[in-house]
Design an enzyme around this catalytic site. Structure first.
Site, PDB file in Angstrom:
ATOM      1  N   ARG A 242      29.119   9.262  96.166  1.00 14.18           N
ATOM      2  CA  ARG A 242      28.125   8.943  96.265  1.00 14.18           C
ATOM      3  C   ARG A 242      28.060   7.069  96.293  1.00 14.18           C
ATOM      4  NH1 ARG A 242      29.278   5.756  92.680  1.00 14.18           N
ATOM      5  NH2 ARG A 242      26.932   4.995  92.531  1.00 14.18           N
ATOM      6  N   GLY A 243      27.212   6.284  95.859  1.00 14.95           N
ATOM      7  CA  GLY A 243      27.088   5.142  96.617  1.00 14.95           C
ATOM      8  C   GLY A 243      27.050   4.833  97.939  1.00 14.95           C
ATOM      9  N   ALA A 244      26.066   3.197  98.688  1.00 16.43           N
ATOM     10  CA  ALA A 244      25.719   3.267  99.207  1.00 16.43           C
ATOM     11  C   ALA A 244      27.537   2.843 100.549  1.00 16.43           C
ATOM     12  CB  ALA A 244      25.344   1.753  99.482  1.00 16.43           C
TER      13      ALA A 244
ATOM     14  N   ASP B 291      21.021  -0.477  97.652  1.00 16.55           N
ATOM     15  CA  ASP B 291      21.675   0.824  99.039  1.00 16.55           C
ATOM     16  C   ASP B 291      20.639   0.514 100.802  1.00 16.55           C
ATOM     17  OD1 ASP B 291      21.040   2.569  96.733  1.00 16.55           O
ATOM     18  OD2 ASP B 291      22.624   3.629  97.622  1.00 16.55           O
TER      19      ASP B 291
ATOM     20  N   ARG C 109      21.988  11.865 104.129  1.00 17.72           N
ATOM     21  CA  ARG C 109      21.268  11.360 102.587  1.00 17.72           C
ATOM     22  C   ARG C 109      20.521   9.536 103.435  1.00 17.72           C
ATOM     23  NH1 ARG C 109      23.787   9.463  97.162  1.00 17.72           N
ATOM     24  NH2 ARG C 109      20.706   9.507  95.978  1.00 17.72           N
TER      25      ARG C 109
ATOM     26  N   ASN D  88      17.383   0.232  95.504  1.00 18.71           N
ATOM     27  CA  ASN D  88      18.734   0.550  95.115  1.00 18.71           C
ATOM     28  C   ASN D  88      18.490   1.863  94.008  1.00 18.71           C
ATOM     29  OD1 ASN D  88      21.294   0.188  93.810  1.00 18.71           O
ATOM     30  ND2 ASN D  88      20.308  -0.754  92.003  1.00 18.71           N
ATOM     31  N   LYS D  89      19.138   2.007  93.278  1.00 23.16           N
ATOM     32  CA  LYS D  89      18.871   2.529  92.246  1.00 23.16           C
ATOM     33  C   LYS D  89      17.518   3.352  91.551  1.00 23.16           C
ATOM     34  CE  LYS D  89      20.740   6.260  91.899  1.00 23.16           C
ATOM     35  NZ  LYS D  89      20.331   7.054  92.233  1.00 23.16           N
TER      36      LYS D  89
END
Lengths: 314, 314
Positions: free
Chosen positions: A52-54, A221, A86, A231-232
Site C-alpha cells: 500500500r501507499g500511493a 494519494d 484501488r 490522503n488517508k
C-alpha cells in the site's frame, strides 16, 4: 530485512517469475515476503493492502505489468486489473502508463522504481529545510519507505530532518482502522533510531493545544489541479486542527501525484472499504481517504521544491 | 440483560455482600456480571474500567463505600481507595461525599443511583429540544446508560430525540484506544433500535464537510467553574471541527459534574493511562481525557435545562 535503512528491493522487486513484496499486512510482527506469480495476484496484493501507499502500489503495478508481458499473458487484461485495484491514488495509473509503451517493460519498471526513490530523497531534502529547529513532527498513516518503494515522502522528510538535527522527535498518529501509523511508521522509525511515540488519532488536538506539536507532515494519494489533497482518512481533520492552532501542514509527494485531469478535490473518487475493517459487530462506514482543501495546506513539497500549493501544481 | 432498555440495577447494584457490576470490558461479546466483595475490589473495577463513565463510577464508589460500612471495614481506607481510583471525573468524589455522612450509607447510595437516572431523563428531555428535525447526531465515547447507571446523558439525549422523531440516526465515533463507542454505544443503540453507524474517530471531519453530521453531543467527566469541559480524549478535536463546520456542540451532563473548586480546564488533572493500551510494541502516549474550552461549547445541558456555558455553571 534487519535494522537500519530499508533496501528498495526488499519492499518490492521483480524476479523472473514473480513480483516479490514485503507483506505489509504482517508488519511489525512478521517480516514475510509474498510472491505474486501473475498480474492478477499483484492486483490482489494491492487490493488487500499487502502493498500500500500511493507510489508503492504504482511500482508494484508496473512490475505486475512487466511480469505479464514477460509471461506472454494478455497485457491489456493485466493493465485493467492492476489499474482498477484501488481507485484513489493517481500514481497507480500513471506508473502503468509509463511501462505500457516501453519496449522493455521490466527495465522500465525497474527504472521507475529507482527514479521514485531518488525523487523521495530530493523531496525530503526540500521538506527538511522547512522544519524549525528541535521540532516535534506529527505524521499520519505511513508515507515512509514502505509506501514509496524506498526512503519515503513525509517520513523521508522526518528522516532528513532528523539527520540534519532539526527534527527532535516524531509523533505517529496510529491511523485507524488499519493502523498504518502504529504498525508501519513506528516500525520504520524504530529501525532508523528516530525517537517517536504513537498516539491515537484523536489525541492530536489536545497535544497541539499543549504546544507539543510543531508541524504536521503528510503524504498524498492524489493532488488535484487546484492543489486540493486526497490522503488517508484523518488528514483533513489534522489540517483543520493545524490551522486552528496556527501550525504548518506540509504535504510531501512526488509531482506524479498531481493529476491535471482532476480539477478539484470534489472530482477525486474516495474509496469506501469494507465496513468490517471498522466493526465486525455493528453497522459502520469506512471511507479510506479524505480531501484537504488547498487553503489548509501550507506548502506542497515535490522533487522540484517546496511551493505554496497553487504554485506546486502550476 | 436482553434487548431494550437497560435496567439500572443490571448496570450496578448493591447486594448484601457485594457490589455487582455489568463488566463493561467484556461487552459487546459477553454480558457478564462482576461481583466485588470489598471496597478495594470496587476500586479495582473502577481503575480497570469494568465500570466506567463519570456518573457510573460515582455510583459504584458510593455502593462500595456502603458495602465497607455494612461489613464493618475501615471506611476511611475505603473512601481513600475509591476516591483515588481515577483522577479526572469529579462525580466520583462528589458521590462519595454524599454517602459518607449518611446515617444509612446503603440507602443513601441507592437514592443517589435513583436520582442520577432521573436526572438523566430530565437532561435528555432538555437536550432533545435543541435538535433540528431529521438530524444525524455524532457522539463520542459512551455517555449512555452504561456510563450513567441508567438512561444516559448524551446518549439519553439521542434516545429522547429519536423517540420524539427529531433524531434520524446516530454516528458513533469508535473512541480509541478502548473503543467505548464501537463496543458500548453501538451496543446500547442496537438494543434501543436506533439506526447507527460506527466511524473511526478521524472520519468525523470529512463527514462534517460532506454535510452528513448535524450536531455533536457528548457527556462530560468534569466541568470547570468557567465552563471548560473535560471529557474523553478526542472531544476537544471534535469541538474544533464542529466550530470550523459551524455545527453545534452540546455537552449533556448532570450539575454534579460542574466543579466550583476547579476554576478552569487547566486545573483539571488529566489521567495518563498505560501506553500499552495504545501500543504494546512501540513507545506511546495515552492521555485519557482532554479539555474543551468554554468558547467552543454551544450549550451545556444539565437537569436544570440547556444554557449557554457561562450560565450553566453560574
Amino acid at each position: 530485512v534487519g535494522r537500519g535503512d530499508l533496501d528498495p528491493s526488499s519492499i518490492v522487486r521483480l524476479e523472473e517469475d514473480a513480483v516479490v513484496l514485503l507483506d505489509q499486512r504482517r508488519l511489525p510482527d512478521d517480516e514475510v515476503e509474498l510472491r505474486c506469480g501473475s498480474a492478477a495476484e499483484v492486483a490482489d496484493a494491492i487490493r488487500t493492502l499487502a502493498v500500500r501507499g500511493a507510489v508503492a502500489i504504482g511500482i508494484a503495478a508496473a512490475y505486475g505489468y512487466a511480469l505479464a508481458a514477460a509471461r506472454g499473458d494478455d497485457v491489456e487484461a493485466a493493465y485493467a486489473a492492476l489499474a482498477g485495484a484501488r481507485p484513489t491514488a493517481v500514481n497507480l495509473r500513471w506508473a502503468l502508463e509509463q511501462v505500457r509503451d516501453a519496449s522493455d517493460p521490466a527495465a522500465a519498471a525497474r527504472a521507475l522504481h529507482c527514479a521514485e526513490v531518488a525523487c523521495c530523497e530530493r523531496m525530503a531534502r526540500h521538506a527538511a529545510a522547512l522544519f524549525p529547529s528541535s521540532c516535534t513532527v506529527l505524521t499520519h498513516c505511513n508515507a515512509g519507505a514502505l509506501a514509496m518503494g524506498g526512503y519515503g515522502s513525509a517520513l523521508g522528510a522526518v528522516r532528513a530532518g532528523w539527520e540534519r538535527g532539526v527534527v527532535a522527535r516524531a509523533l505517529v498518529a496510529e491511523t485507524r482502522p488499519l493502523l498504518q501509523g502504529a504498525r508501519l511508521t513506528a516500525w520504520e522509525l524504530e529501525r532508523l533510531g528516530i525517537p517517536h511515540s504513537v498516539i491515537i488519532d484523536s489525541a492530536a488536538a489536545s497535544l497541539m493545544a499543549a504546544g507539543e506539536i510543531d508541524c504536521v507532515v503528510v503524504g498524498a494519494d492524489r493532488i488535484a489541479a487546484n492543489g486540493d489533497v486526497a490522503n488517508k482518512i484523518g488528514t483533513y481533520g489534522l489540517a483543520v486542527l493545524a490551522r486552528h492552532h496556527e501550525l504548518p501542514l506540509y504535504v510531501v509527494a512526488p509531482s506524479s501525484t498531481v493529476d491535471p485531469r482532476t480539477p478539484t478535490g470534489e472530482a477525486i473518487p474516495i474509496e469506501e472499504r469494507d465496513p468490517a475493517e471498522v466493526s465486525r459487530r455493528f453497522p459502520a462506514r469506512n471511507p479510506a481517504f479524505d480531501v484537504t482543501p488547498v487553503h489548509l495546506v501550507t506548502a506542497i513539497v515535490t522533487e522540484h521544491g517546496a511551493r505554496a500549493p497553487a504554485e506546486a501544481v502550476a
